[in-house]
Enzyme design. Structure first.
Site, PDB file in Angstrom:
ATOM      1  N   ASP A 169       0.829  -1.206   0.000  1.00 35.41           N
ATOM      2  CA  ASP A 169       0.000   0.000   0.000  1.00 35.41           C
ATOM      3  C   ASP A 169       0.870   1.265   0.000  1.00 35.41           C
ATOM      4  O   ASP A 169       1.767   1.378  -0.838  1.00 35.41           O
ATOM      5  CB  ASP A 169      -0.965  -0.069   1.193  1.00 35.41           C
ATOM      6  CG  ASP A 169      -1.934   1.077   1.157  1.00 35.41           C
ATOM      7  OD1 ASP A 169      -2.550   1.290   0.106  1.00 35.41           O
ATOM      8  OD2 ASP A 169      -2.050   1.799   2.157  1.00 35.41           O
TER       9      ASP A 169
ATOM     10  N   HIS B  77      -7.674  -5.472  -1.015  1.00 39.06           N
ATOM     11  CA  HIS B  77      -6.570  -4.602  -0.600  1.00 39.06           C
ATOM     12  C   HIS B  77      -5.748  -5.253   0.512  1.00 39.06           C
ATOM     13  O   HIS B  77      -4.545  -5.055   0.616  1.00 39.06           O
ATOM     14  CB  HIS B  77      -7.164  -3.276  -0.113  1.00 39.06           C
ATOM     15  CG  HIS B  77      -6.142  -2.327   0.389  1.00 39.06           C
ATOM     16  ND1 HIS B  77      -5.278  -1.648  -0.451  1.00 39.06           N
ATOM     17  CD2 HIS B  77      -5.802  -1.954   1.648  1.00 39.06           C
ATOM     18  CE1 HIS B  77      -4.476  -0.884   0.272  1.00 39.06           C
ATOM     19  NE2 HIS B  77      -4.772  -1.048   1.542  1.00 39.06           N
TER      20      HIS B  77
END
Ligand SMILES: O=C(NCCCc1ccccc1)N[C@H]1CC[C@H](OCc2c(F)cccc2F)CC1
Length: 336
Positions: A116, A313
């Site tokens: 991320d 994610h």
């Protein structure tokens, strides 16, 4: 060796702090049982912390790596400075380099991994300090080449670009910082961000609006964190007094300073070409960073390996074993 995921306050690893460029950094330190193969640094994203690498740390230790997973600036036991410059890519990169030098000395190298925001950072560290990096990998985050254009995210989105980044406008604004305060609101926030649903499938977060405050009271487990992990996230985020989210949210307030600093650096004309072994693992169902965003990134690398995991994610925990397998397979090749 027990390679199951770390529990909160797991005795298999140490929890240390070091002074880095005027800030206290806290980090998880995992030592291999036998001789050390290499040192790996793991850089987390938002809204996460070093513990976000809980599925990878014991596994990498079992392969003989010394593992250092810092809480990044603004998070958990690491300082949350008021000055936004401390959250800029170039400052965070310098922090990572300074911390790495504490472990491998002035001439040593590390393997560097990120997820991320941590993925965006590690591509910058490998570009600015290639001599430090033996091999580099990112989970979810493709390369975002140095952006010399000073276009504001608001303008890109108003023009219909990067719709999957619209939530960043909310996160950089005042609302989430003002409304997510105290343990109860932090609990609802993490339920939202880690996939809890309402009775009719309502979500508490999406990438076009951000945090959906009206849904937060409807959210119920299951979610990607178990009760102990959820408590640990709340406890660690509460180490910073209210507004607890100021540090983590400052990462969404650095676009202007990053583009200023990077436009300045771009004048050196140094090409963005990665010579060290690189790995990019995309997450097939990441709504913020879909695999399509990595189009064209191969051109910047001489030795890029690409793979994909079937995950959202939160690939590090949702597809932990597969992510570990792909990293190990690549490390085997990359480190020879
Ligand atoms: O905001 C981030 N993560 C929060 C995700 C929250 C979430 C939770 C649950 C489900 C879905 C989403 N990550 C950042 C990481 C850096 C990225 O910027 C770098 C960059 C560019 F600017 C342009 C092109 C590629 C590129 F990587 C911008 C997203």
């Amino acid at each position: 060796m027990d390679t199951s995921k770390l529990k909160p306050n797991d005795p298999r690893v140490k929890y240390e702090t070091k002074q880095v460029r005027g800030k206290t950094y806290s980090y998880i330190l995992g030592e291999p049982q036998g001789p050390k193969v290499d040192t790996i640094f793991l850089i987390h994203g938002w809204p996460d912390m070093a513990f976000g690498w809980r599925c990878q740390i014991p596994y990498l230790m079992s392969l003989g790596f010394q593992v250092v997973a810092p809480n990044m600036v603004g998070y958990a036991g690491t300082d949350a400075p008021q000055d936004i410059k401390e959250y800029s890519f170039q400052s965070v990169c310098a922090d990572i380099v300074a911390l790495a030098r504490e472990f491998v000395g002035e001439k040593g190298q590390i393997v560097l991994g990120g997820h991320d925001w941590g993925g965006a950072i590690i591509w910058r560290v490998a570009y600015y300090y290639p001599e430090l990096i033996k091999a580099v990998f990112s989970v979810c985050t493709p390369l975002n080449p140095i952006n010399t254009k000073r276009v504001r995210l608001e303008d890109i989105i108003a023009a219909g670009g990067l719709p999957n980044f619209k939530y960043q406008l909310q996160l950089g604004g005042p609302d989430v910082q003002a409304r997510i305060q105290g343990k109860d609101m932090l609990r609802k926030f993490f339920l939202a961000l880690f996939g809890a649903r309402g009775p009719n499938g309502e979500t508490g977060f999406n990438t076009s609006e951000g945090v959906l405050f009206d849904n937060l009271d409807k959210l119920r487990p299951p979610m990607l964190l178990d009760e102990q992990e959820l408590e640990y996230y709340i406890e660690q985020y509460s180490l910073h007094g209210p507004p607890e989210m100021r540090g983590p949210l400052n990462w969404y307030r650095t676009r202007e300073i990053n583009s200023e600093q990077e436009a300045e650096y771009a004048k050196t004309g140094r090409p963005m070409k990665y010579e060290m072994p690189a790995l990019f693992i995309s997450a097939s169902r990441d709504s913020a960073l879909p695999p399509s965003m990595s189009k064209g990134m191969d051109a910047f690398y001489t030795d890029l390996t690409r793979s994909e995991v079937n995950a959202s994610h939160w690939a590090l925990v949702e597809a932990g074993h597969e992510v570990n397998r792909q990293i190990a397979q690549w490390l085997n090749k990359a480190l020879g």
